[in-house]
Motif scaffolding. Structure first.
Motif, PDB file in Angstrom:
ATOM      1  N   ASP A  53       0.837  -1.269  -0.008  1.00 57.93           N
ATOM      2  CA  ASP A  53      -0.051   0.090   0.099  1.00 57.93           C
ATOM      3  C   ASP A  53       0.787   1.348   0.031  1.00 57.93           C
ATOM      4  N   GLY A  54       0.417   2.288  -0.621  1.00 55.63           N
ATOM      5  CA  GLY A  54       1.062   3.408  -0.569  1.00 55.63           C
ATOM      6  C   GLY A  54       1.594   4.069   0.589  1.00 55.63           C
ATOM      7  N   GLU A  55       1.004   4.167   1.547  1.00 54.32           N
ATOM      8  CA  GLU A  55       1.291   4.664   2.955  1.00 54.32           C
ATOM      9  C   GLU A  55       2.211   3.894   3.446  1.00 54.32           C
ATOM     10  N   LEU A  56       2.163   2.488   3.845  1.00 54.22           N
ATOM     11  CA  LEU A  56       3.139   1.588   4.149  1.00 54.22           C
ATOM     12  C   LEU A  56       4.174   1.598   3.457  1.00 54.22           C
ATOM     13  N   ALA A  57       4.244   1.835   2.009  1.00 56.37           N
ATOM     14  CA  ALA A  57       5.531   1.910   1.301  1.00 56.37           C
ATOM     15  C   ALA A  57       6.497   3.034   1.853  1.00 56.37           C
ATOM     16  N   TYR A  58       5.762   4.261   1.816  1.00 54.57           N
ATOM     17  CA  TYR A  58       6.552   5.141   2.430  1.00 54.57           C
ATOM     18  C   TYR A  58       7.352   5.243   3.765  1.00 54.57           C
ATOM     19  N   LEU A  59       6.372   4.602   4.681  1.00 53.53           N
ATOM     20  CA  LEU A  59       6.653   4.465   5.953  1.00 53.53           C
ATOM     21  C   LEU A  59       7.783   3.387   6.145  1.00 53.53           C
ATOM     22  N   LYS A  60       7.707   2.455   5.400  1.00 60.62           N
ATOM     23  CA  LYS A  60       8.934   1.397   5.542  1.00 60.62           C
ATOM     24  C   LYS A  60      10.144   2.146   4.820  1.00 60.62           C
ATOM     25  N   CYS A  61       9.935   2.991   3.693  1.00 61.71           N
ATOM     26  CA  CYS A  61      11.367   3.688   3.120  1.00 61.71           C
ATOM     27  C   CYS A  61      11.887   4.589   4.357  1.00 61.71           C
ATOM     28  N   MET A  62      11.154   5.115   5.146  1.00 58.07           N
ATOM     29  CA  MET A  62      11.682   5.987   6.182  1.00 58.07           C
ATOM     30  C   MET A  62      12.478   4.969   7.052  1.00 58.07           C
ATOM     31  N   LEU A  63      11.879   4.179   7.609  1.00 60.04           N
ATOM     32  CA  LEU A  63      12.579   3.167   8.492  1.00 60.04           C
ATOM     33  C   LEU A  63      14.068   2.701   7.891  1.00 60.04           C
ATOM     34  N   ASP A  64      13.783   2.344   6.669  1.00 67.18           N
ATOM     35  CA  ASP A  64      15.021   1.616   5.830  1.00 67.18           C
ATOM     36  C   ASP A  64      16.004   2.750   5.909  1.00 67.18           C
ATOM     37  N   TYR A  65      15.685   4.018   5.328  1.00 66.35           N
ATOM     38  CA  TYR A  65      16.562   5.133   4.933  1.00 66.35           C
ATOM     39  C   TYR A  65      17.247   5.542   6.228  1.00 66.35           C
ATOM     40  N   LEU A  66      16.467   5.607   7.431  1.00 67.62           N
ATOM     41  CA  LEU A  66      16.965   6.298   8.624  1.00 67.62           C
ATOM     42  C   LEU A  66      17.846   5.093   9.303  1.00 67.62           C
ATOM     43  N   ASP A  67      17.386   4.016   9.294  1.00 71.45           N
ATOM     44  CA  ASP A  67      18.221   2.839   9.841  1.00 71.45           C
ATOM     45  C   ASP A  67      18.582   3.179  11.287  1.00 71.45           C
ATOM     46  N   MET A  68      19.805   3.358  11.409  1.00 70.37           N
ATOM     47  CA  MET A  68      20.350   3.698  12.785  1.00 70.37           C
ATOM     48  C   MET A  68      20.331   4.773  13.420  1.00 70.37           C
ATOM     49  N   ASP A  69      19.650   5.813  12.502  1.00 69.21           N
ATOM     50  CA  ASP A  69      19.641   7.228  12.715  1.00 69.21           C
ATOM     51  C   ASP A  69      18.139   7.451  12.995  1.00 69.21           C
ATOM     52  N   ARG A  70      17.165   6.584  13.219  1.00 67.44           N
ATOM     53  CA  ARG A  70      15.790   6.711  13.480  1.00 67.44           C
ATOM     54  C   ARG A  70      15.573   7.674  14.755  1.00 67.44           C
TER      55      ARG A  70
END
Length: 292
Positions: free
Chosen positions: A53-70
């Motif tokens: 789903d579009g919203e879950l996709a961008y939320l997953k990308c956020m967590l992936d991109y931020l990784d250890m810097d969440r």
């Protein structure tokens, strides 16, 4: 006992409705050094090729991109102070009260503002809008034992936005309250006829449709400064064969603008209707004293 139903609810989408940009582009990406084009490309890939789903996709990308810097949710709230808005926002929220006259106020008519967004609630909670809004509904993250954002705990898609309109309608604003519980229409604090929904395009179609079905008001807004005119075309299509909204306007919320005039007229119309109904209720509920 029936609710007095004297509240006018104005409900806004956020991205490209109250702001010309997406909230992540203004806050998260610059702060964490994320390339917006790469981020949204990856998000679209998750939707197109992996079935997200579009919203879950961008939320997953956020967590992936931020990784250890969440960040923590509190850090996201602080970033929300950097959000910018269309002209006339947030001044609109206070200024609209001036439309209500003495008769309206004497009978308890008031205006409440709500935001329903597929963006991040934490960012909006920290924005300049928060003090003027009764409730903000948006996507939310839980936190791990170190306070860093982790799995999404609430996701609002363009279709589930309608759930939150029903929450506003019934006064069930807390997550634990079951919005599916039956409530008689005369007990609902904000009838649909007392609502105005402001959105910007196709993602707001379910909300526009709900307003039309139940007698609410709706306005589709577009960015007048956009050279490509794509946002205007989206709105224009909503008034044609799609027949989703009656009104479109440039997203300029300042006094005297087309949008502001529409909102003021809608508020006045609803408020006058509330006064007429309340007076009739009072007259019908009054029994004359015996005369000698």
């Amino acid at each position: 006992m029936a609710s007095q139903q004297t509240t006018i609810g104005i409900i806004y989408d956020y991205d490209q409705t109250l702001s010309p940009t997406y909230m992540q582009d203004e806050t998260l990406f610059p702060h964490f050094g994320i390339n917006p084009e790469q981020f949204w490309k990856r998000s679209r890939e998750l939707v197109n090729h992996e079935g997200y789903d579009g919203e879950l996709a961008y939320l997953k990308c956020m967590l992936d991109y931020l990784d250890m810097d969440r960040p923590t949710n509190e850090e996201l709230r602080k970033l929300g102070a950097k959000l910018n808005f269309f002209k006339g926002v947030p001044e609109l929220f206070n200024e609209l009260n001036q439309v209500l006259n003495e008769q309206h106020r004497l009978l308890g008519v008031k205006i409440e503002h709500y935001i329903i967004s597929s963006g991040l609630k934490a960012l909006l909670d920290g924005s300049a809008l928060a003090p003027f809004v009764r409730r903000i509904f948006g996507c939310e993250f839980g936190e791990d034992k170190n306070g860093r954002i982790t799995f999404p705990k609430r996701v609002i898609s363009h279709t589930t936005k309608t759930q939150y309109i029903f929450r506003i309608n019934k006064g069930m604003l807390e997550p634990h309250e079951d919005v599916n519980d039956h409530m008689a229409h005369e007990l609902r604090p904000i009838p649909f006829q007392h609502m105005i929904y402001v959105g910007d395009g196709p993602t707001d179609v379910p909300c526009f449709t709900l307003m039309k079905r139940y007698g609410g008001h709706a306005v589709a807004v577009y960015n007048p400064d956009e050279a490509s005119r794509s946002s205007f075309r989206k709105c224009y299509q909503l008034t044609g064969q799609a027949d989703r909204v009656k009104h479109i306007a440039p997203a300029d919320y300042r006094p005297g603008s087309h949008l502001r005039l529409l909102l003021e007229e809608m508020v006045t119309d609803i408020a006058d209707g509330i006064v007429r109904k309340r007076r009739l209720e009072i007259e019908e509920g009054t029994v004359s004293a015996p005369h000698f």
